[in-house]
Design a protein around this motif. Structure first.
Motif, PDB file in Angstrom:
ATOM      1  N   ASP A  33       0.969  -1.275   0.085  1.00 39.15           N
ATOM      2  CA  ASP A  33      -0.203  -0.079  -0.085  1.00 39.15           C
ATOM      3  C   ASP A  33       0.801   1.283   0.107  1.00 39.15           C
ATOM      4  OD1 ASP A  33      -2.471  -1.381   0.230  1.00 39.15           O
ATOM      5  OD2 ASP A  33      -2.219  -1.672   2.155  1.00 39.15           O
ATOM      6  N   ASP A 103      -3.989   8.773   0.532  1.00 36.30           N
ATOM      7  CA  ASP A 103      -3.439   7.283   0.776  1.00 36.30           C
ATOM      8  C   ASP A 103      -4.442   6.450   1.670  1.00 36.30           C
ATOM      9  OD1 ASP A 103      -2.503   7.512   3.432  1.00 36.30           O
ATOM     10  OD2 ASP A 103      -0.557   8.542   2.763  1.00 36.30           O
ATOM     11  N   LYS A 104      -4.128   5.223   1.680  1.00 36.38           N
ATOM     12  CA  LYS A 104      -5.047   4.265   2.604  1.00 36.38           C
ATOM     13  C   LYS A 104      -5.385   4.921   3.951  1.00 36.38           C
ATOM     14  CE  LYS A 104      -5.834  -0.426   3.480  1.00 36.38           C
ATOM     15  NZ  LYS A 104      -5.192  -1.855   3.287  1.00 36.38           N
ATOM     16  N   HIS A 105      -4.433   5.518   4.725  1.00 32.07           N
ATOM     17  CA  HIS A 105      -4.779   5.769   6.275  1.00 32.07           C
ATOM     18  C   HIS A 105      -4.617   7.022   6.659  1.00 32.07           C
ATOM     19  CE1 HIS A 105      -3.245   1.376   5.992  1.00 32.07           C
ATOM     20  NE2 HIS A 105      -3.790   1.389   7.270  1.00 32.07           N
ATOM     21  N   PRO A 114      -7.430   2.662   9.114  1.00 31.61           N
ATOM     22  CA  PRO A 114      -7.640   3.038   7.705  1.00 31.61           C
ATOM     23  C   PRO A 114      -8.439   4.267   7.489  1.00 31.61           C
ATOM     24  CG  PRO A 114      -7.954   0.471   7.690  1.00 31.61           C
ATOM     25  CD  PRO A 114      -7.855   0.974   9.132  1.00 31.61           C
ATOM     26  N   ARG A 115      -8.348   5.089   6.728  1.00 26.66           N
ATOM     27  CA  ARG A 115      -9.299   6.256   6.287  1.00 26.66           C
ATOM     28  C   ARG A 115     -10.640   5.813   6.376  1.00 26.66           C
ATOM     29  NH1 ARG A 115      -7.920  10.484   2.649  1.00 26.66           N
ATOM     30  NH2 ARG A 115      -9.704  11.210   1.718  1.00 26.66           N
ATOM     31  N   THR A 117     -14.174   5.350   5.018  1.00 23.46           N
ATOM     32  CA  THR A 117     -14.510   5.167   3.594  1.00 23.46           C
ATOM     33  C   THR A 117     -16.144   5.234   3.445  1.00 23.46           C
ATOM     34  OG1 THR A 117     -14.289   2.662   3.575  1.00 23.46           O
ATOM     35  CG2 THR A 117     -12.456   3.975   2.733  1.00 23.46           C
ATOM     36  N   HIS A 125     -12.227   5.890  -3.277  1.00 25.53           N
ATOM     37  CA  HIS A 125     -11.282   6.176  -2.338  1.00 25.53           C
ATOM     38  C   HIS A 125      -9.948   5.167  -2.956  1.00 25.53           C
ATOM     39  CE1 HIS A 125      -8.413   5.914   1.264  1.00 25.53           C
ATOM     40  NE2 HIS A 125      -7.929   7.036   0.756  1.00 25.53           N
ATOM     41  N   ALA A 126     -10.673   4.033  -2.940  1.00 24.41           N
ATOM     42  CA  ALA A 126      -9.698   2.777  -3.254  1.00 24.41           C
ATOM     43  C   ALA A 126      -9.057   2.951  -4.671  1.00 24.41           C
ATOM     44  CB  ALA A 126     -10.420   1.632  -3.234  1.00 24.41           C
ATOM     45  N   CYS A 129      -6.403   5.700  -4.471  1.00 26.42           N
ATOM     46  CA  CYS A 129      -5.213   4.822  -3.742  1.00 26.42           C
ATOM     47  C   CYS A 129      -4.380   4.199  -4.916  1.00 26.42           C
ATOM     48  CB  CYS A 129      -5.538   4.128  -2.645  1.00 26.42           C
ATOM     49  SG  CYS A 129      -5.753   5.033  -1.189  1.00 26.42           S
TER      50      CYS A 129
END
Ligand code: ZN
Length: 178
Positions: A33, A103-105, A114-115, A117, A125-126, A129
């Protein structure tokens, strides 16, 4: 050199080595990631920064800041995270991680939650990323090559294994002036 029989960093490189000398090694952390994630690892076994002498501490931090400067140069991140945890592996090593608002977090540490979502049920969001990481991976070969070249310039055989401060400042200046 003190080698702890159960310490993985005393026995393994830790991942792909980009630079190594007698004092330290710089590795690509190979985190899926977070492609722009680099570690600086002290070669000898020491648990805390205060187990190092002043020259070692200064030299190790110069190495960390050099990676930081190279990440800024190659990736223009929103933030760079420097972390020295060692709870799992108590052998001095620094994490240098380029962070992006998508980014993911973010804005949490990469080891945190993780952020959220919930507002993007379409997986937006994915997708962001994945797009971001694809961009980073395009720049990885040049970044890795620059790490090897810059560290080779910083640590020469004549000067010993720990960089002199003036040499570090010169190397840093060359990166930031480009
Ligand atoms: Zn160790």
């Amino acid at each position: 050199m003190t080698t702890h029989t159960e310490c993985p960093l005393c026995h393994d490189d830790g991942a792909t080595v980009l630079f190594r000398n007698a004092f330290l090694r710089v590795i690509d952390a190979q985190e899926a990631d977070y492609p722009a994630f680099t570690r600086v690892i002290l070669n000898r076994h020491a648990q805390e920064m205060t187990d190092l002498n002043q020259t070692e501490r200064s030299g190790l931090m110069s190495a960390v800041y050099l990676v930081e400067a190279l990440q800024r140069r190659h990736f223009q991140p929103d933030k760079i995270n420097l972390a020295q945890l060692g709870n799992m592996v108590p052998h001095v090593h620094w994490h240098i991680i380029a962070r992006f608002a998508d980014d993911k977090h973010f804005p949490n540490p990469i080891w945190g939650m993780p952020r959220e979502t919930a507002n993007t049920p379409d997986g937006g969001h994915a997708t962001a990323c994945a797009r971001r990481n694809a961009q980073i991976r395009q720049h990885l070969p040049a970044y890795h090559q620059d790490i090897t070249q810059s560290f080779t310039a910083l640590f020469d055989e004549v000067a010993g294994t720990v960089p002199e401060q003036t040499r570090f400042e010169q190397t840093l200046q060359r990166i930031t002036d480009r």
